[in-house]
Write an enzyme that holds these catalytic residues in place. Structure first.
Site, mmCIF file in Angstrom:
data_model
loop_
_atom_site.group_PDB
_atom_site.id
_atom_site.type_symbol
_atom_site.label_atom_id
_atom_site.label_comp_id
_atom_site.label_asym_id
_atom_site.label_seq_id
_atom_site.Cartn_x
_atom_site.Cartn_y
_atom_site.Cartn_z
ATOM 1 N N ARG A 58 5.488 25.665 -10.179
ATOM 2 C CA ARG A 58 6.356 25.505 -8.994
ATOM 3 C C ARG A 58 5.657 24.876 -7.798
ATOM 4 N NH1 ARG A 58 8.443 30.462 -10.851
ATOM 5 N NH2 ARG A 58 10.359 30.054 -12.001
ATOM 6 N N LYS A 105 6.348 10.796 -1.437
ATOM 7 C CA LYS A 105 7.352 10.483 -2.471
ATOM 8 C C LYS A 105 6.643 10.456 -3.810
ATOM 9 C CE LYS A 105 10.969 7.762 -0.294
ATOM 10 N NZ LYS A 105 11.611 6.431 -0.251
ATOM 11 N N GLU A 113 3.796 -5.255 0.840
ATOM 12 C CA GLU A 113 4.215 -3.992 1.495
ATOM 13 C C GLU A 113 3.732 -3.953 2.948
ATOM 14 O OE1 GLU A 113 6.340 -1.960 0.041
ATOM 15 O OE2 GLU A 113 5.966 -1.926 -2.122
ATOM 16 N N LYS A 168 3.586 3.657 8.771
ATOM 17 C CA LYS A 168 4.258 4.515 7.794
ATOM 18 C C LYS A 168 4.196 5.984 8.221
ATOM 19 C CE LYS A 168 5.333 5.664 3.174
ATOM 20 N NZ LYS A 168 5.316 5.397 1.767
ATOM 21 N N GLU A 171 13.913 11.050 4.169
ATOM 22 C CA GLU A 171 14.750 9.851 4.139
ATOM 23 C C GLU A 171 16.224 10.137 4.418
ATOM 24 O OE1 GLU A 171 13.527 6.827 1.233
ATOM 25 O OE2 GLU A 171 15.626 6.254 1.079
ATOM 26 N N ARG A 225 13.585 6.464 7.477
ATOM 27 C CA ARG A 225 12.642 6.161 6.391
ATOM 28 C C ARG A 225 13.219 5.150 5.396
ATOM 29 N NH1 ARG A 225 8.582 10.141 3.002
ATOM 30 N NH2 ARG A 225 7.785 8.489 1.652
ATOM 31 N N ASN A 229 12.521 0.799 2.567
ATOM 32 C CA ASN A 229 13.027 0.224 1.312
ATOM 33 C C ASN A 229 13.459 -1.229 1.493
ATOM 34 O OD1 ASN A 229 12.698 2.688 -0.020
ATOM 35 N ND2 ASN A 229 14.671 3.424 0.731
ATOM 36 N N HIS A 247 13.533 -3.637 -1.340
ATOM 37 C CA HIS A 247 13.516 -2.859 -2.584
ATOM 38 C C HIS A 247 14.873 -2.832 -3.287
ATOM 39 C CE1 HIS A 247 9.709 -1.720 -0.897
ATOM 40 N NE2 HIS A 247 9.412 -0.924 -1.900
ATOM 41 N N HIS A 286 14.181 -3.843 -6.913
ATOM 42 C CA HIS A 286 14.308 -2.938 -8.059
ATOM 43 C C HIS A 286 15.170 -3.564 -9.154
ATOM 44 C CE1 HIS A 286 13.179 1.054 -5.851
ATOM 45 N NE2 HIS A 286 12.138 0.325 -6.167
ATOM 46 N N HIS A 303 5.294 -4.885 -8.751
ATOM 47 C CA HIS A 303 6.251 -4.258 -7.826
ATOM 48 C C HIS A 303 6.278 -4.997 -6.475
ATOM 49 C CE1 HIS A 303 8.486 -1.170 -5.699
ATOM 50 N NE2 HIS A 303 7.498 -1.075 -4.821
HETATM 51 P P1 NAD Z 1 -0.534 0.289 -10.227
HETATM 52 O O1 NAD Z 1 -0.763 1.685 -9.942
HETATM 53 O O2 NAD Z 1 0.082 -0.070 -11.521
HETATM 54 O O3 NAD Z 1 -1.896 -0.502 -10.049
HETATM 55 C C1 NAD Z 1 -1.902 -1.887 -10.284
HETATM 56 C C2 NAD Z 1 -3.005 -2.290 -11.281
HETATM 57 O O4 NAD Z 1 -4.253 -2.262 -10.601
HETATM 58 C C3 NAD Z 1 -3.137 -1.372 -12.462
HETATM 59 O O5 NAD Z 1 -3.428 -2.130 -13.591
HETATM 60 C C4 NAD Z 1 -4.315 -0.506 -12.084
HETATM 61 O O6 NAD Z 1 -4.996 0.042 -13.188
HETATM 62 C C5 NAD Z 1 -5.188 -1.490 -11.369
HETATM 63 N N1 NAD Z 1 -6.147 -0.957 -10.413
HETATM 64 C C6 NAD Z 1 -6.005 0.123 -9.608
HETATM 65 N N2 NAD Z 1 -7.051 0.199 -8.769
HETATM 66 C C7 NAD Z 1 -7.860 -0.820 -9.084
HETATM 67 C C8 NAD Z 1 -9.096 -1.264 -8.557
HETATM 68 N N3 NAD Z 1 -9.677 -0.674 -7.513
HETATM 69 N N4 NAD Z 1 -9.673 -2.368 -9.118
HETATM 70 C C9 NAD Z 1 -9.079 -3.016 -10.156
HETATM 71 N N5 NAD Z 1 -7.906 -2.657 -10.662
HETATM 72 C C10 NAD Z 1 -7.300 -1.557 -10.130
HETATM 73 O O7 NAD Z 1 0.426 -0.391 -9.124
HETATM 74 P P2 NAD Z 1 0.464 -0.284 -7.529
HETATM 75 O O8 NAD Z 1 0.874 -1.624 -7.073
HETATM 76 O O9 NAD Z 1 -0.732 0.350 -6.962
HETATM 77 O O10 NAD Z 1 1.682 0.726 -7.290
HETATM 78 C C11 NAD Z 1 2.985 0.432 -7.740
HETATM 79 C C12 NAD Z 1 3.700 1.728 -7.970
HETATM 80 O O11 NAD Z 1 3.751 2.450 -6.735
HETATM 81 C C13 NAD Z 1 5.122 1.574 -8.427
HETATM 82 O O12 NAD Z 1 5.339 2.467 -9.485
HETATM 83 C C14 NAD Z 1 5.955 1.982 -7.217
HETATM 84 O O13 NAD Z 1 7.178 2.568 -7.575
HETATM 85 C C15 NAD Z 1 5.056 2.954 -6.527
HETATM 86 N N6 NAD Z 1 5.266 3.063 -5.074
HETATM 87 C C16 NAD Z 1 5.411 4.293 -4.565
HETATM 88 C C17 NAD Z 1 5.582 4.443 -3.204
HETATM 89 C C18 NAD Z 1 5.694 5.811 -2.625
HETATM 90 O O14 NAD Z 1 6.001 5.926 -1.440
HETATM 91 N N7 NAD Z 1 5.441 6.839 -3.368
HETATM 92 C C19 NAD Z 1 5.594 3.334 -2.380
HETATM 93 C C20 NAD Z 1 5.419 2.075 -2.946
HETATM 94 C C21 NAD Z 1 5.262 1.945 -4.318
HETATM 95 N N1 GLY Z 2 7.839 3.267 0.002
HETATM 96 C C1 GLY Z 2 8.981 3.772 0.680
HETATM 97 C C2 GLY Z 2 8.819 5.139 1.213
HETATM 98 O O1 GLY Z 2 7.772 5.732 1.122
HETATM 99 O O2 GLY Z 2 9.739 5.666 1.756
#
Ligand code: NAD
Ligand code: GLY
Length: 349
Positions: A112, A134, A176, A214, A224, A228, A232, A235, A239, A252
């Site tokens: 939990r 998130k 971003e 942020k 949100e 917030r 998006n 997005h 998406h 992404h």
């Molecule tokens: P990712 O986590 O897939 O990383 C991108 C690539 O870079 C991967 O292949 C990873 O292994 C590699 N990598 C990571 N660190 C590295 C480093 N230091 N050196 C070399 N390679 C490295 O993608 P991302 O762009 O980091 O994140 C995208 C994800 O984040 C999506 O799933 C998206 O939905 C999510 N997201 C979440 C939020 C949130 O608020 N929670 C906001 C934006 C995006």
């Molecule tokens: N990446 C959008 C949010 O965190 O709300």
């Protein structure tokens, strides 16, 4: 008969985000570092030089958005059960946004809810995903459709990790950053137009400004309910593009870049932006080799896919549209004619 449960809560979930070289960290609890094969090979040794714990475990997942799924969540949870983690144990998300979102979600549901901290290693996760709580994963219905708000206890952003990041991933993170500037901070946008983000000091400055933006938004609207949603921007379209292309063609951040261009076309049509502002955003995205065009094969299908986005109710689609540069409108009042007109602009000849 009626039984009333009094549950008014004052919860302090505040936390610090450190943007600097990773400090030495010690934990008096069991800790599991959740990472993937790529990050583990590049940086786990460095991390081990920095952290100590009562017991330290590593969960190494496959690398890729396609592994942001229920199976990976189960793999994290299995490991925690096998090592008898309790409610005082801690998870560390060590990777990009995929690892951060899944680790946070696993932390939110294990017994939990347990604590976790974020050590993001991509630019995108440093400026956006690691901040704000998130968490979640993807399923066959779309991206991040299962999840929870679960704030980390701390975030450690060490720009050193970015030295190994592929250029394309770097650009995806810049998308971003641009998003943050267009929606909230004109002065930051102008800074980015002239900045050289390959300079480590300037990059660190840009990371700080994005995180400040942020953090300010999340402090005002954690769950949100309003403001917030502005994060998006790009997005709603992005998406659908990711989904249409099976998460294979665009990163992404790249899909978000195209999504911002599409949103700007809508803002132009609605009179929220002018041609010059639209061109400035495009130019900034191009400066970082981000894609700014996309051909929609089936405009009707693209339109219908909006309704799978969790941010849209049955009746209306919510669009995040820039108001000039540095401000934003969140609206579900765009009529179907206008939407189709914008989509047709990107449709096949
Ligand atoms: P990712 O986590 O897939 O990383 C991108 C690539 O870079 C991967 O292949 C990873 O292994 C590699 N990598 C990571 N660190 C590295 C480093 N230091 N050196 C070399 N390679 C490295 O993608 P991302 O762009 O980091 O994140 C995208 C994800 O984040 C999506 O799933 C998206 O939905 C999510 N997201 C979440 C939020 C949130 O608020 N929670 C906001 C934006 C995006
Ligand atoms: N990446 C959008 C949010 O965190 O709300």
């Amino acid at each position: 008969m009626q039984v009333h449960i009094e549950l008014k809560k004052i919860v302090d979930d505040s936390y610090d985000i450190t943007i600097d070289t990773l400090p030495k960290l010690h934990f008096d609890t069991k800790v599991a570092v959740v990472t993937n094969t790529t990050v583990s090979a590049l940086h786990l040794e460095y991390l081990f030089g920095k952290i100590s714990a009562k017991e330290l475990y590593v969960v190494t997942l496959q690398d890729g958005e396609e592994y942001k799924n229920q199976e990976s969540i189960d793999a994290i949870l299995d490991s925690l059960f096998e090592h008898r983690f309790n409610r005082k144990s801690l998870l560390i998300a060590f990777g990009g946004g995929v690892i951060g979102d899944m680790t946070g979600y696993a932390a939110s549901i294990y017994q939990r809810g347990i604590d976790f901290i974020q050590i993001p290693t991509t630019l995108l996760s440093q400026v956006d995903a690691s901040v704000g709580g998130k968490t979640g994963f993807n399923n066959k219905y779309g991206k991040n459709l299962v999840g929870a708000f679960h704030q980390p206890k701390a975030v450690y952003i060490d720009p050193y990790f970015l030295t190994t990041l592929p250029q394309r991933e770097f650009g995806a993170g810049v998308a971003e950053i641009v998003k943050m500037a267009v929606t909230f901070n004109k002065e930051f946008f102008e800074f980015l137009e002239h900045a050289d983000l390959s300079n480590p000091e300037i990059l660190q400055d840009a990371i700080c400004r994005s995180v400040e933006t942020k953090a300010d938004v999340v402090s005002q609207d954690e769950k949100e309910h309003g403001l917030r949603a502005a994060l998006n921007y790009g997005h709603t379209f992005g998406h659908v593009i990711e989904n249409e292309t099976n998460y294979k063609e665009y990163l992404h951040g790249e899909a978000v870049a195209i999504g911002m261009v599409m949103a700007n076309e809508m803002a132009l049509k609605m009179g929220y932006m002018n041609e010059k502002e639209v061109a400035r955003v495009k130019a900034l995205l191009q400066k970082y080799d981000l894609p700014i065009t996309y051909t929609i094969n089936d405009v009707r299908k693209f339109y219908e896919a909006f309704f799978l986005d969790k941010k849209s109710s049955d009746a209306a689609i919510t669009f995040i549209l820039p108001l000039g540069i540095g401000d934003v409108v969140i609206t579900d009042k765009v009529d179907v004619g206008t939407i189709m007109c914008v989509l047709n602009k990107f449709g096949k000849e």
